[in-house]
Design a protein around this motif. Structure first.
Motif, PDB file in Angstrom:
ATOM      1  N   ARG A  57     -38.583 -26.252 -10.283  1.00 35.76           N
ATOM      2  CA  ARG A  57     -37.292 -26.432  -9.619  1.00 35.76           C
ATOM      3  C   ARG A  57     -36.217 -26.443 -10.683  1.00 35.76           C
ATOM      4  O   ARG A  57     -36.364 -27.042 -11.735  1.00 35.76           O
ATOM      5  N   TYR A 127     -39.548 -28.911  -2.908  1.00 31.82           N
ATOM      6  CA  TYR A 127     -38.562 -29.664  -3.674  1.00 31.82           C
ATOM      7  C   TYR A 127     -38.869 -29.706  -5.169  1.00 31.82           C
ATOM      8  O   TYR A 127     -37.989 -29.862  -5.991  1.00 31.82           O
ATOM      9  N   SER A 128     -40.138 -29.539  -5.549  1.00 29.08           N
ATOM     10  CA  SER A 128     -40.472 -29.582  -6.970  1.00 29.08           C
ATOM     11  C   SER A 128     -40.960 -28.223  -7.484  1.00 29.08           C
ATOM     12  O   SER A 128     -41.669 -28.148  -8.471  1.00 29.08           O
TER      13      SER A 128
END
Length: 167
Positions: A57, A127-128
């Motif tokens: 990310r 998200y990561s």
């Protein structure tokens, strides 16, 4: 280190000789010479190579100090432009969540590519960042490749669009 772990895998994959049943093979069918009084034992070892690519990310630029807080940069607007179905994997530097089913991929040549995920997928699952298996052609293609998140989600990309800054 690699050779040690490879040796351990090979040793664990060889079957126990005591549990194997001897096989009778005529001497003319075997390329090996047999030792009298010893049964022939065959074993098979399969070595597989798998390469996984991790795309981290990318965080937005660091926040300005509190003194400069009122001087925020204006938010950039983009328009979508059609591009092909595939992108070179080694060109992708990172990913940012956009909204709902969209991930923005950041490339080495400073382009922003929007990846639209299939209907059942949520961008927040990534998200990561994401993982994907390296393909023979070295490309990430819409409708073919699957992205894996660290949370266990698996999603296919429906299409790519290049984001071009509006003047």
């Amino acid at each position: 280190m690699v050779s040690l772990s490879l040796t351990a895998i090979l040793l664990l994959s060889v079957p126990n000789v005591r549990e194997m049943q001897p096989v009778a093979i005529a001497p003319n069918e075997s390329a090996m010479t047999s030792v009298p009084g010893r049964p022939l034992v065959y074993a098979q070892v399969r070595i597989e190579k798998r390469v996984i690519i991790r795309v981290p990310r990318r965080r937005p630029s660091p926040l300005a100090p509190m003194v400069d807080f009122p001087q925020q940069a204006p938010r950039q607007n983009y328009r979508e432009k059609k591009i092909g179905k595939c992108l070179p994997m080694n060109n992708i530097l990172g990913v940012q969540m956009f909204e709902d089913r969209y991930l923005d991929l950041l490339t080495k040549d400073r382009k922003r590519i929007r990846a639209e995920l299939e209907d059942k997928c949520q961008a927040r699952s990534f998200y990561s960042g994401f993982y994907m298996e390296k393909t023979a052609d070295g490309k990430m293609c819409a409708g073919r490749d699957i992205l894996h998140s660290r949370t266990g989600a698996k999603c296919e990309i429906e299409r790519f669009r290049e984001l071009v800054p509006e003047p």
